[in-house]
Design a protein around this motif. Structure first.
Motif, PDB file in Angstrom:
ATOM      1  N   VAL A 117     -20.639  -8.113 -27.203  1.00 59.36           N
ATOM      2  CA  VAL A 117     -21.035  -7.614 -25.889  1.00 59.36           C
ATOM      3  C   VAL A 117     -21.250  -6.102 -25.851  1.00 59.36           C
ATOM      4  O   VAL A 117     -22.132  -5.617 -25.133  1.00 59.36           O
ATOM      5  CB  VAL A 117     -20.010  -8.059 -24.823  1.00 59.36           C
ATOM      6  CG1 VAL A 117     -20.106  -9.551 -24.594  1.00 59.36           C
ATOM      7  CG2 VAL A 117     -18.596  -7.678 -25.225  1.00 59.36           C
ATOM      8  N   GLN A 118     -20.462  -5.344 -26.581  1.00 59.95           N
ATOM      9  CA  GLN A 118     -20.658  -3.891 -26.576  1.00 59.95           C
ATOM     10  C   GLN A 118     -21.987  -3.527 -27.228  1.00 59.95           C
ATOM     11  O   GLN A 118     -22.693  -2.628 -26.766  1.00 59.95           O
ATOM     12  CB  GLN A 118     -19.495  -3.201 -27.295  1.00 59.95           C
ATOM     13  CG  GLN A 118     -18.174  -3.281 -26.540  1.00 59.95           C
ATOM     14  CD  GLN A 118     -18.259  -2.646 -25.158  1.00 59.95           C
ATOM     15  OE1 GLN A 118     -18.962  -1.641 -24.952  1.00 59.95           O
ATOM     16  NE2 GLN A 118     -17.549  -3.227 -24.198  1.00 59.95           N
ATOM     17  N   ASP A 119     -22.328  -4.221 -28.307  1.00 58.84           N
ATOM     18  CA  ASP A 119     -23.636  -3.993 -28.932  1.00 58.84           C
ATOM     19  C   ASP A 119     -24.759  -4.412 -27.987  1.00 58.84           C
ATOM     20  O   ASP A 119     -25.799  -3.748 -27.904  1.00 58.84           O
ATOM     21  CB  ASP A 119     -23.740  -4.781 -30.237  1.00 58.84           C
ATOM     22  CG  ASP A 119     -22.876  -4.197 -31.346  1.00 58.84           C
ATOM     23  OD1 ASP A 119     -22.596  -2.979 -31.300  1.00 58.84           O
ATOM     24  OD2 ASP A 119     -22.474  -4.951 -32.245  1.00 58.84           O
ATOM     25  N   ALA A 120     -24.555  -5.518 -27.275  1.00 57.92           N
ATOM     26  CA  ALA A 120     -25.562  -5.984 -26.322  1.00 57.92           C
ATOM     27  C   ALA A 120     -25.799  -4.935 -25.241  1.00 57.92           C
ATOM     28  O   ALA A 120     -26.941  -4.699 -24.831  1.00 57.92           O
ATOM     29  CB  ALA A 120     -25.125  -7.306 -25.695  1.00 57.92           C
ATOM     30  N   LEU A 121     -24.728  -4.291 -24.796  1.00 56.41           N
ATOM     31  CA  LEU A 121     -24.848  -3.253 -23.775  1.00 56.41           C
ATOM     32  C   LEU A 121     -25.658  -2.067 -24.299  1.00 56.41           C
ATOM     33  O   LEU A 121     -26.504  -1.513 -23.582  1.00 56.41           O
ATOM     34  CB  LEU A 121     -23.466  -2.795 -23.320  1.00 56.41           C
ATOM     35  CG  LEU A 121     -23.429  -1.757 -22.193  1.00 56.41           C
ATOM     36  CD1 LEU A 121     -24.126  -2.289 -20.947  1.00 56.41           C
ATOM     37  CD2 LEU A 121     -21.990  -1.373 -21.881  1.00 56.41           C
ATOM     38  N   LYS A 122     -25.445  -1.695 -25.553  1.00 56.12           N
ATOM     39  CA  LYS A 122     -26.221  -0.598 -26.145  1.00 56.12           C
ATOM     40  C   LYS A 122     -27.707  -0.966 -26.213  1.00 56.12           C
ATOM     41  O   LYS A 122     -28.571  -0.114 -25.971  1.00 56.12           O
ATOM     42  CB  LYS A 122     -25.696  -0.296 -27.553  1.00 56.12           C
ATOM     43  CG  LYS A 122     -24.303   0.316 -27.580  1.00 56.12           C
ATOM     44  CD  LYS A 122     -23.821   0.521 -29.015  1.00 56.12           C
ATOM     45  CE  LYS A 122     -22.401   1.067 -29.040  1.00 56.12           C
ATOM     46  NZ  LYS A 122     -21.902   1.217 -30.437  1.00 56.12           N
ATOM     47  N   TYR A 123     -27.979  -2.216 -26.529  1.00 54.59           N
ATOM     48  CA  TYR A 123     -29.378  -2.663 -26.579  1.00 54.59           C
ATOM     49  C   TYR A 123     -29.986  -2.671 -25.171  1.00 54.59           C
ATOM     50  O   TYR A 123     -31.186  -2.391 -25.013  1.00 54.59           O
ATOM     51  CB  TYR A 123     -29.469  -4.051 -27.215  1.00 54.59           C
ATOM     52  CG  TYR A 123     -29.636  -4.026 -28.708  1.00 54.59           C
ATOM     53  CD1 TYR A 123     -30.846  -4.370 -29.301  1.00 54.59           C
ATOM     54  CD2 TYR A 123     -28.588  -3.657 -29.543  1.00 54.59           C
ATOM     55  CE1 TYR A 123     -31.009  -4.342 -30.689  1.00 54.59           C
ATOM     56  CE2 TYR A 123     -28.724  -3.627 -30.925  1.00 54.59           C
ATOM     57  CZ  TYR A 123     -29.944  -3.967 -31.489  1.00 54.59           C
ATOM     58  OH  TYR A 123     -30.093  -3.933 -32.858  1.00 54.59           O
ATOM     59  N   MET A 124     -29.192  -2.999 -24.169  1.00 44.62           N
ATOM     60  CA  MET A 124     -29.688  -2.941 -22.792  1.00 44.62           C
ATOM     61  C   MET A 124     -30.066  -1.508 -22.421  1.00 44.62           C
ATOM     62  O   MET A 124     -31.107  -1.260 -21.798  1.00 44.62           O
ATOM     63  CB  MET A 124     -28.632  -3.473 -21.824  1.00 44.62           C
ATOM     64  CG  MET A 124     -28.542  -4.973 -21.739  1.00 44.62           C
ATOM     65  SD  MET A 124     -29.979  -5.731 -20.912  1.00 44.62           S
ATOM     66  CE  MET A 124     -29.640  -5.329 -19.192  1.00 44.62           C
ATOM     67  N   GLU A 125     -29.214  -0.569 -22.810  1.00 40.41           N
ATOM     68  CA  GLU A 125     -29.488   0.839 -22.499  1.00 40.41           C
ATOM     69  C   GLU A 125     -30.760   1.317 -23.209  1.00 40.41           C
ATOM     70  O   GLU A 125     -31.564   2.064 -22.636  1.00 40.41           O
ATOM     71  CB  GLU A 125     -28.288   1.695 -22.913  1.00 40.41           C
ATOM     72  CG  GLU A 125     -27.044   1.429 -22.058  1.00 40.41           C
ATOM     73  CD  GLU A 125     -25.783   2.047 -22.637  1.00 40.41           C
ATOM     74  OE1 GLU A 125     -25.839   2.522 -23.797  1.00 40.41           O
ATOM     75  OE2 GLU A 125     -24.747   2.037 -21.951  1.00 40.41           O
ATOM     76  N   THR A 126     -30.945   0.868 -24.441  1.00 37.89           N
ATOM     77  CA  THR A 126     -32.153   1.229 -25.180  1.00 37.89           C
ATOM     78  C   THR A 126     -33.382   0.575 -24.561  1.00 37.89           C
ATOM     79  O   THR A 126     -34.453   1.186 -24.469  1.00 37.89           O
ATOM     80  CB  THR A 126     -32.017   0.810 -26.659  1.00 37.89           C
ATOM     81  OG1 THR A 126     -30.907   1.497 -27.231  1.00 37.89           O
ATOM     82  CG2 THR A 126     -33.279   1.144 -27.437  1.00 37.89           C
ATOM     83  N   SER A 127     -33.232  -0.666 -24.110  1.00 37.45           N
ATOM     84  CA  SER A 127     -34.340  -1.360 -23.452  1.00 37.45           C
ATOM     85  C   SER A 127     -34.759  -0.630 -22.185  1.00 37.45           C
ATOM     86  O   SER A 127     -35.942  -0.603 -21.832  1.00 37.45           O
ATOM     87  CB  SER A 127     -33.937  -2.803 -23.120  1.00 37.45           C
ATOM     88  OG  SER A 127     -33.722  -3.548 -24.296  1.00 37.45           O
ATOM     89  N   GLN A 128     -33.797  -0.029 -21.499  1.00 38.87           N
ATOM     90  CA  GLN A 128     -34.116   0.746 -20.307  1.00 38.87           C
ATOM     91  C   GLN A 128     -35.050   1.909 -20.659  1.00 38.87           C
ATOM     92  O   GLN A 128     -36.003   2.212 -19.934  1.00 38.87           O
ATOM     93  CB  GLN A 128     -32.838   1.271 -19.658  1.00 38.87           C
ATOM     94  CG  GLN A 128     -33.061   2.016 -18.354  1.00 38.87           C
ATOM     95  CD  GLN A 128     -31.755   2.510 -17.753  1.00 38.87           C
ATOM     96  OE1 GLN A 128     -30.805   2.796 -18.478  1.00 38.87           O
ATOM     97  NE2 GLN A 128     -31.715   2.590 -16.436  1.00 38.87           N
ATOM     98  N   LYS A 129     -34.796   2.539 -21.810  1.00 35.98           N
ATOM     99  CA  LYS A 129     -35.645   3.657 -22.238  1.00 35.98           C
ATOM    100  C   LYS A 129     -37.050   3.167 -22.600  1.00 35.98           C
ATOM    101  O   LYS A 129     -38.044   3.837 -22.297  1.00 35.98           O
ATOM    102  CB  LYS A 129     -35.000   4.360 -23.429  1.00 35.98           C
ATOM    103  CG  LYS A 129     -33.673   5.036 -23.110  1.00 35.98           C
ATOM    104  CD  LYS A 129     -33.047   5.645 -24.359  1.00 35.98           C
ATOM    105  CE  LYS A 129     -31.698   6.264 -24.055  1.00 35.98           C
ATOM    106  NZ  LYS A 129     -31.045   6.804 -25.275  1.00 35.98           N
ATOM    107  N   LEU A 130     -37.121   2.020 -23.260  1.00 35.89           N
ATOM    108  CA  LEU A 130     -38.436   1.474 -23.596  1.00 35.89           C
ATOM    109  C   LEU A 130     -39.198   1.085 -22.330  1.00 35.89           C
ATOM    110  O   LEU A 130     -40.414   1.291 -22.239  1.00 35.89           O
ATOM    111  CB  LEU A 130     -38.284   0.250 -24.506  1.00 35.89           C
ATOM    112  CG  LEU A 130     -37.824   0.507 -25.942  1.00 35.89           C
ATOM    113  CD1 LEU A 130     -37.729  -0.809 -26.703  1.00 35.89           C
ATOM    114  CD2 LEU A 130     -38.772   1.463 -26.655  1.00 35.89           C
ATOM    115  N   ALA A 131     -38.478   0.507 -21.367  1.00 39.91           N
ATOM    116  CA  ALA A 131     -39.113   0.145 -20.099  1.00 39.91           C
ATOM    117  C   ALA A 131     -39.665   1.380 -19.407  1.00 39.91           C
ATOM    118  O   ALA A 131     -40.736   1.336 -18.791  1.00 39.91           O
ATOM    119  CB  ALA A 131     -38.114  -0.570 -19.194  1.00 39.91           C
TER     120      ALA A 131
END
Length: 303
Positions: A117-131
């Motif tokens: 889950v912590q890695d998933a959260l980091k990927y969510m934050e990165t996805s926000q930047k791509l968005a």
């Protein structure tokens, strides 16, 4: 999913204005000719929107395939997802950002399904930047990120939030007439989900179980890969009805090759499955060429 009437009316106004300007004073077109051309343009856009809706409806949501993979008992393999450090390579290309936003959605679901889950959260934050790179940062707005963080222990809630974020992203892109971006997000999500399936199958230890037992365990993944042939055809149709740019043309070319391999390698397999043919063995041997091509396409996508 989109206010089609409003969008098409806007297309008509833009098309007529452009045509009137381009014609010049001495080559003016009649109102009837302009209206006919605008109608053709409207029909083309309407067709693309309908095909995008079909792909969204028929293709598994980003969370589905990773959760099916986890349900087979396959171990987590962190090496098969797109490294988060790759994101910096996509910031200067909207097309790359769109495709890998789709890819990261599938990766987030894969991480979440295995409680990373912590890695998933980091990927969510990165996805926000791509968005943000493609102008839809609101798809990953603060409220959604907070909901994701507060539900880190609930797989079902995380899956729903991932799917919701992607639906918002697709809607935002459609509303602003960026249909190519929608198509690329969907293409990226599709190929990453297929790649995860292929890699789980391809990296399963050969010496862990007898061949018959291994094939039995992996059969659901083989079926999953086989079943993606229909979604692939839908994605190709959608892409081919868009105005082509170099990235769209490249994706079409690669997906066309994969589609040919599906048809060649799996000729009659769907019918044999429907007929419950007892001589049919659903194993990795059926998919050798498809596995190789999926790896190649995905490598091009994330580089």
């Amino acid at each position: 999913m989109i206010n089609v009437r409003h969008t098409l009316n806007l297309f008509a106004v833009v098309a007529i204005a452009f045509l009137a300007f381009a014609c010049g004073d001495d080559k003016k077109k009649s109102k009837g000719e302009l209206a006919a051309e605008a109608e053709v343009y409207q029909e083309a856009e309407n067709k693309v929107i309908a095909e995008i809706d079909k792909v969204v409806h028929d293709m598994p949501p980003p969370s589905e395939i990773p959760y099916l993979l986890m349900a087979t008992g396959a171990d987590f393999n962190g090496s098969i997802i797109n490294p988060i450090d790759n994101a910096s390579k996509y910031y200067n290309s909207a097309d790359k950002a769109a495709m890998n936003l789709g890819a990261y959605a599938s990766d987030i679901a894969y991480l979440s399904s295995y409680d990373k889950v912590q890695d998933a959260l980091k990927y969510m934050e990165t996805s926000q930047k791509l968005a943000d790179q493609i102008g839809i940062s609101s798809a990953f707005e603060l409220e959604l990120m907070e909901r994701f963080e507060s539900n880190l222990g609930n797989k079902d809630s995380l899956a729903n939030l991932i799917n919701y974020a992607m639906k918002v992203a697709e809607k935002k892109l459609e509303e602003t007439d960026r249909l190519q971006m929608v198509a690329l997000v969907l293409s990226g999500s599709y190929i990453e989900g297929l790649y995860l399936s292929v890699m789980v199958l391809d990296t399963y230890p050969e010496d862990l179980l007898p061949a018959a037992s291994r094939d039995l365990i992996l059969e659901p993944i083989v079926r999953l890969i086989i079943d993606q042939s229909k979604s692939l055809e839908d994605v190709i149709i959608m892409l081919k009805d868009l105005d082509s740019d170099p990235i769209i043309a490249e994706v079409i070319s690669e997906f066309d090759i994969l589609n040919v391999l599906y048809k060649q390698d799996l000729a009659n397999v769907h019918q044999r499955i429907a007929d419950q043919d007892p001589t049919l063995k659903l194993n990795k041997a059926l998919l050798v060429d498809i596995i190789k091509e999926v790896k190649r396409i995905r490598s091009e996508m994330v580089e």
